[in-house]
Motif scaffolding. Structure first.
Motif, mmCIF file in Angstrom:
data_model
loop_
_atom_site.group_PDB
_atom_site.id
_atom_site.type_symbol
_atom_site.label_atom_id
_atom_site.label_comp_id
_atom_site.label_asym_id
_atom_site.label_seq_id
_atom_site.Cartn_x
_atom_site.Cartn_y
_atom_site.Cartn_z
ATOM 1 N N SER A 119 0.845 -1.320 0.028
ATOM 2 C CA SER A 119 0.227 -0.041 -0.063
ATOM 3 C C SER A 119 0.889 1.261 0.017
ATOM 4 O O SER A 119 0.348 2.226 -0.394
ATOM 5 C CB SER A 119 -1.023 0.121 1.333
ATOM 6 O OG SER A 119 -0.284 0.198 2.418
ATOM 7 N N VAL A 120 2.152 1.111 0.466
ATOM 8 C CA VAL A 120 3.154 2.252 0.500
ATOM 9 C C VAL A 120 3.688 2.457 -0.792
ATOM 10 O O VAL A 120 4.021 3.549 -1.341
ATOM 11 C CB VAL A 120 3.992 2.114 1.606
ATOM 12 C CG1 VAL A 120 5.158 3.284 1.629
ATOM 13 C CG2 VAL A 120 3.394 2.390 2.969
ATOM 14 N N ASP B 159 3.090 0.987 -3.984
ATOM 15 C CA ASP B 159 2.448 1.169 -5.164
ATOM 16 C C ASP B 159 1.643 2.466 -5.233
ATOM 17 O O ASP B 159 0.602 2.504 -4.167
ATOM 18 C CB ASP B 159 1.462 -0.040 -5.484
ATOM 19 C CG ASP B 159 1.082 -0.036 -6.734
ATOM 20 O OD1 ASP B 159 0.279 0.661 -7.215
ATOM 21 O OD2 ASP B 159 1.678 -0.853 -7.764
ATOM 22 N N ILE B 160 1.810 3.424 -6.063
ATOM 23 C CA ILE B 160 1.247 4.724 -6.222
ATOM 24 C C ILE B 160 -0.533 4.533 -6.516
ATOM 25 O O ILE B 160 -1.094 5.452 -5.941
ATOM 26 C CB ILE B 160 1.852 5.538 -7.180
ATOM 27 C CG1 ILE B 160 1.533 7.176 -7.035
ATOM 28 C CG2 ILE B 160 1.661 5.130 -8.664
ATOM 29 C CD1 ILE B 160 2.285 7.958 -7.701
ATOM 30 N N HIS C 84 -6.407 13.601 1.767
ATOM 31 C CA HIS C 84 -5.361 12.933 2.197
ATOM 32 C C HIS C 84 -5.128 13.768 3.760
ATOM 33 O O HIS C 84 -5.166 12.934 4.736
ATOM 34 C CB HIS C 84 -3.921 12.840 1.542
ATOM 35 C CG HIS C 84 -2.747 12.194 2.388
ATOM 36 N ND1 HIS C 84 -2.626 10.960 2.425
ATOM 37 C CD2 HIS C 84 -1.609 12.838 2.922
ATOM 38 C CE1 HIS C 84 -1.614 10.653 3.248
ATOM 39 N NE2 HIS C 84 -0.858 11.584 3.499
ATOM 40 N N TYR D 211 -7.062 2.405 0.962
ATOM 41 C CA TYR D 211 -5.880 1.622 1.332
ATOM 42 C C TYR D 211 -5.093 2.437 2.412
ATOM 43 O O TYR D 211 -4.154 1.577 3.016
ATOM 44 C CB TYR D 211 -5.215 1.531 0.039
ATOM 45 C CG TYR D 211 -5.892 0.495 -0.871
ATOM 46 C CD1 TYR D 211 -6.131 -0.877 -0.810
ATOM 47 C CD2 TYR D 211 -6.484 0.961 -2.035
ATOM 48 C CE1 TYR D 211 -6.754 -1.661 -1.602
ATOM 49 C CE2 TYR D 211 -7.325 0.170 -3.003
ATOM 50 C CZ TYR D 211 -7.170 -1.226 -2.801
ATOM 51 O OH TYR D 211 -7.864 -1.830 -3.401
ATOM 52 N N PHE D 212 -4.995 3.653 2.431
ATOM 53 C CA PHE D 212 -4.574 4.257 3.583
ATOM 54 C C PHE D 212 -4.961 3.828 4.905
ATOM 55 O O PHE D 212 -4.241 3.262 5.816
ATOM 56 C CB PHE D 212 -4.815 5.737 3.542
ATOM 57 C CG PHE D 212 -4.254 6.396 4.803
ATOM 58 C CD1 PHE D 212 -2.966 6.823 5.025
ATOM 59 C CD2 PHE D 212 -5.299 6.946 5.742
ATOM 60 C CE1 PHE D 212 -2.473 7.334 5.870
ATOM 61 C CE2 PHE D 212 -4.847 7.409 6.996
ATOM 62 C CZ PHE D 212 -3.340 7.944 7.062
ATOM 63 N N HIS E 107 -2.548 4.575 -3.255
ATOM 64 C CA HIS E 107 -2.498 5.750 -2.464
ATOM 65 C C HIS E 107 -3.840 6.524 -2.598
ATOM 66 O O HIS E 107 -4.007 7.427 -3.110
ATOM 67 C CB HIS E 107 -1.431 6.658 -2.788
ATOM 68 C CG HIS E 107 0.034 6.257 -2.890
ATOM 69 N ND1 HIS E 107 1.000 6.944 -3.175
ATOM 70 C CD2 HIS E 107 0.165 5.024 -2.093
ATOM 71 C CE1 HIS E 107 2.054 6.205 -2.898
ATOM 72 N NE2 HIS E 107 1.874 5.154 -1.949
ATOM 73 N N THR E 108 -4.986 5.694 -2.116
ATOM 74 C CA THR E 108 -6.106 6.128 -1.885
ATOM 75 C C THR E 108 -6.785 5.939 -0.458
ATOM 76 O O THR E 108 -6.061 5.190 0.396
ATOM 77 C CB THR E 108 -7.121 5.332 -2.920
ATOM 78 O OG1 THR E 108 -6.766 4.262 -2.429
ATOM 79 C CG2 THR E 108 -6.748 5.548 -4.271
#
Length: 313
Positions: free
Chosen positions: A50-51, A53-54, A139, A61-62, A57-58
């Motif tokens: 999750s960190v 793979d860009i 974010h 998944y955060f 970055h949603t």
């Protein structure tokens, strides 16, 4: 007349655990060791993917990464020492380590309750408020929500631990559990525990029924929105994004409800202790599996990260 022991004279506790059941201890050791290893590897893999793979970055998944972080932080609070005690006749824990263990386990468990509610809110916004989703779940807002959950639960847990460990302890110092569970430790106190019990009750209500009610409300609104979608394919696709979260919620709250609502017997049964151990281990082990097994995005991201790591060698 023997003078009762006070708090300052307590240097260690004896964790009863599975004492008296050596065959069970030898059975649980390899089982719990394997589950502990799978838990650490599985949650570390999910957190790393999750960190790295860009595309992940949603917000959803955060929060998944935070769930994996919680599971990684929770299991070391009791599993390593429990494994040592399963093979040792000396099952003691120092006063200070007992306090730390109590605080960390309370904090991570409480934070997971809030995290599941926050994730339900995220799914509600994604499905019911899609046009405002990116603004409401930026974010910055995600970090603020999770930061507030971590800090609030840590402060609550530190407070509960301090007021519990400041009580005078007298008589035997045998904790009828395999960890320094706060309720088991309070049974050893010879002072008035009414304030502690009231504080624990208030905290339990705020962090168990309230988040669960919020989760149920979120999914009722999600279901109402999905049923208004004319396309069956779009309806299924929208609901499929919630299935993993629902599975984790059912696993987490279902076992808690079973443990605390089943009829209490006057004497503790060893089967209850075994169930509690397996519950604590299995839930943290299954969380990454539930989220990734039927999730194409996670599996595809894992393949990409694995491919890049092999290509860089």
């Amino acid at each position: 007349m023997e003078k009762p022991l006070n708090r300052t004279e307590v240097s260690e506790f004896f964790l009863k655990g599975f004492s008296g059941y050596p065959a069970l201890e030898h059975l649980l050791f390899p089982l719990c060791s394997a589950m502990y290893l799978v838990t650490l590897l599985g949650n570390t893999a999910v957190m790393a993917v999750s960190v790295l793979d860009i595309h992940l970055h949603t917000p959803v998944y955060f929060f998944l990464g935070n769930l994996s972080t919680l599971d990684i932080c929770y299991t070391p609070t009791f599993v390593p020492l429990m494994l040592v005690h399963l093979l040792s006749s000396r099952k003691t824990i120092s006063f200070a380590v007992c306090a730390i263990q109590m605080c960390l386990s309370l904090s991570t468990g409480s934070t997971e309750c809030l995290l599941l509610a926050i994730t339900a809110y995220d799914r509600y916004l994604a499905i019911c408020q899609p046009l405002r989703y990116r603004v409401l779940m930026s974010h910055r807002h995600c970090v603020l929500l999770m930061g507030a959950a971590w800090v609030l639960c840590l402060l609550k847990s530190v407070t509960e631990m301090v007021i519990s460990m400041r009580l005078p302890f007298c008589g035997h110092h045998v904790v009828s559990h395999f960890t320094c569970k706060i309720l088991a430790v309070l049974k050893l106190a010879c002072g008035n525990t009414s304030v502690n019990e009231a504080f624990l009750l208030a905290g339990s209500i705020l962090l168990l029924p309230v988040p669960l009610a919020f989760i149920c409300l979120s999914y009722l609104l999600i279901l109402a929105t999905i049923l208004r979608v004319p396309s069956a394919a779009r309806c299924c696709k929208a609901f499929s994004t919630c299935l993993a979260h629902l599975a984790v919620v059912l696993l987490f709250y279902g076992t808690i409800i079973f443990i605390y609502l089943k009829p209490k017997s006057k004497e503790a049964h060893i089967s209850d202790e075994v169930f509690t151990v397996l519950y604590a281990m299995v839930t943290t082990m299954l969380n990454p599996t539930i989220y990734s097994l039927r999730n194409k995005e996670v599996k595809e991201a894992a393949r990409k990260v694995w491919g890049r790591s092999r290509a860089s060698r």
